[in-house]
Enzyme design. Structure first.
Site, short mmCIF file in Angstrom:
data_model
loop_
_atom_site.label_atom_id
_atom_site.label_comp_id
_atom_site.label_asym_id
_atom_site.label_seq_id
_atom_site.Cartn_x
_atom_site.Cartn_y
_atom_site.Cartn_z
N GLY A 217 0.78 -1.23 0.00
CA GLY A 217 0.00 0.00 0.00
C GLY A 217 0.81 1.27 0.00
O GLY A 217 0.26 2.37 -0.05
N HIS A 218 2.12 1.17 0.06
CA HIS A 218 2.98 2.37 0.16
C HIS A 218 4.06 2.31 -0.90
O HIS A 218 5.20 2.00 -0.58
CB HIS A 218 3.60 2.44 1.55
CG HIS A 218 4.08 3.80 1.94
ND1 HIS A 218 5.35 4.26 1.67
CD2 HIS A 218 3.45 4.80 2.57
CE1 HIS A 218 5.49 5.48 2.16
NE2 HIS A 218 4.36 5.83 2.71
N PHE A 219 3.91 2.59 -2.03
CA PHE A 219 2.73 2.95 -2.80
C PHE A 219 2.62 1.98 -3.95
O PHE A 219 3.63 1.57 -4.51
CB PHE A 219 2.86 4.37 -3.33
CG PHE A 219 2.91 5.42 -2.26
CD1 PHE A 219 1.73 5.88 -1.69
CD2 PHE A 219 4.11 5.94 -1.81
CE1 PHE A 219 1.76 6.85 -0.70
CE2 PHE A 219 4.14 6.91 -0.83
CZ PHE A 219 2.97 7.37 -0.26
#
Length: 175
Positions: free
Chosen positions: A80-82
């Site tokens: 999720g990052h990124f």
């Protein structure tokens, strides 16, 4: 209020020693200067996915340590990052530096037992992105200890000799 500085800590009591014999069969002690992943797990309470130090490659009891973190694509935060552009979150870089500092603190013979937690973060700056494939080299130096319960370290994280992050981290001992 008593204050100990890194220069005033008694160096005669190594954190961990092995006995060797010199040519005269007199035992001498050798200070442990590196730690494997297994040895780090005996010192720190962190575990996957939050253990962020893979190895300690240089250690001076009561003064400093150099730890490494091999940054890999399969770490959970990269999902999720990124998406499409994985970057190691700055808070995890700071946490990794703090864990190396925790290794220094937990090895000080006069330190009380317990858990060292963040008490403050000062002057932290991020200078370079950290991405999968990088090896983060973290150098921490003990600045001071107060009342054997509070401490402050200076920390630097580098990738390929380039500064990625730096700052001062404070710890408090909780029972």
């Amino acid at each position: 209020m008593s204050i100990s500085t890194a220069n005033s800590i008694d160096e005669t009591i190594p954190a961990s020693t092995t006995l060797q014999e010199n040519n005269e069969n007199t035992p001498i002690s050798e200070i442990k200067t590196t730690f494997t992943s297994e040895e780090i797990q005996q010192i720190l309470p962190h575990r996957y996915p939050f253990l962020l130090v893979d190895r300690v490659i240089d250690y001076v009891p009561g003064k400093r340590a150099v730890g490494i973190k091999n940054v890999t694509f399969n770490e959970p935060h990269f999902q999720g990052h990124f998406p499409g552009r994985p970057l190691m979150p700055g808070v995890l870089i700071v946490e990794a530096m703090a864990q190396v500092g925790g290794i220094v603190m937990k090895q000080i013979p006069t330190a009380e037992s317990g858990l060292f937690v963040f008490a403050g973060i000062d002057k932290v700056r991020f200078r370079r992105q950290v991405v999968p494939g990088d090896q983060l080299v973290m150098t921490v130096e003990l600045l001071w200890i107060k009342q054997r319960r509070f401490s402050k370290i200076r920390a630097m994280a580098e990738v390929d000799g380039q500064l990625a992050a730096e700052g001062e981290l404070m710890f408090s001992l909780v029972s």
